[in-house]
Design an enzyme around this catalytic site. Sequence first.
Site, PDB file in Angstrom:
ATOM      1  CG  HIS A 190      -7.281   2.928   1.182  1.00  0.00           C
ATOM      2  ND1 HIS A 190      -6.399   3.152   2.210  1.00  0.00           N
ATOM      3  CD2 HIS A 190      -6.597   2.189   0.269  1.00  0.00           C
ATOM      4  CE1 HIS A 190      -5.229   2.586   1.935  1.00  0.00           C
ATOM      5  NE2 HIS A 190      -5.316   1.988   0.756  1.00  0.00           N
TER       6      HIS A 190
ATOM      7  CG  HIS B 159      -5.628  -2.583  -0.859  1.00  0.00           C
ATOM      8  ND1 HIS B 159      -4.571  -3.132  -0.168  1.00  0.00           N
ATOM      9  CD2 HIS B 159      -5.392  -1.241  -0.909  1.00  0.00           C
ATOM     10  CE1 HIS B 159      -3.745  -2.140   0.193  1.00  0.00           C
ATOM     11  NE2 HIS B 159      -4.222  -0.993  -0.253  1.00  0.00           N
ATOM     12  CD  GLU B 160      -6.533   1.015  -3.868  1.00  0.00           C
ATOM     13  OE1 GLU B 160      -6.648   2.054  -3.210  1.00  0.00           O
ATOM     14  OE2 GLU B 160      -5.460   0.399  -3.983  1.00  0.00           O
TER      15      GLU B 160
ATOM     16  CB  CYS C  91      -0.881  -0.022   1.243  1.00  0.00           C
ATOM     17  SG  CYS C  91      -1.981   1.400   1.362  1.00  0.00           S
TER      18      CYS C  91
HETATM   19 NI    NI Z   1      -3.679   0.994  -0.062  1.00  0.00          NI
END
Ligand code: NI
Length: 182
Positions: free
Chosen positions: A150, A146-147, A104
């Site tokens: 966020h 994953h995104e 990341c």
């Molecule tokens: Ni990330």
Amino acid sequence: MAILKIARMGDPSLSQPAEPVADPTASEINQLLEDMNETMVDANGTGLAAPQVHVRKRVLLFMAERGSSDQEEVSETEHAPLTALINPSWTKLSDQMSIGWEGCLSVPGLTGAVARYCHIQYQGYSPVGELIKREASGFHARVFQHEFDHLDGILYPQRMKSLDLLVFTDEAQRHGLPNINQ
Ligand code: NI
């Protein structure tokens, strides 16, 4: 166009939920996405979410391109071109999960093994206001999850079941990655 400063773990921007965008076609969102794209390419990343550049909006960008090393045809759902999504949402299509290595831009220098759903469906708006709806599997599903995390203030180490599988990327290059199935 501008290269934006990337927030690192510990910056409060990364730990708070992002706000929905009222108008995906707004010029400020288009500008944000242009800058995020330039920032992602400059940092050699494969995805970036707005909170990583200190903007608490539900906007993300990623790509899951076919690697040149792909030996055989794999499912189309494993790949996606550069994709920008505004106000995304997703659901799993099966309970199957797999553990894979992630990095990341907000956690520089580290690599960790994270369990993610293997088959998902996601949707969101493009910067021209079109609804994009896709099935995703494999790396494509992983990078999206994953995104998306966020946008909810979650970094991948918080998803890890074992910190034995959190390593410095350069040490892993020197010594090899630990056994993921420990
Ligand atoms: Ni990330």
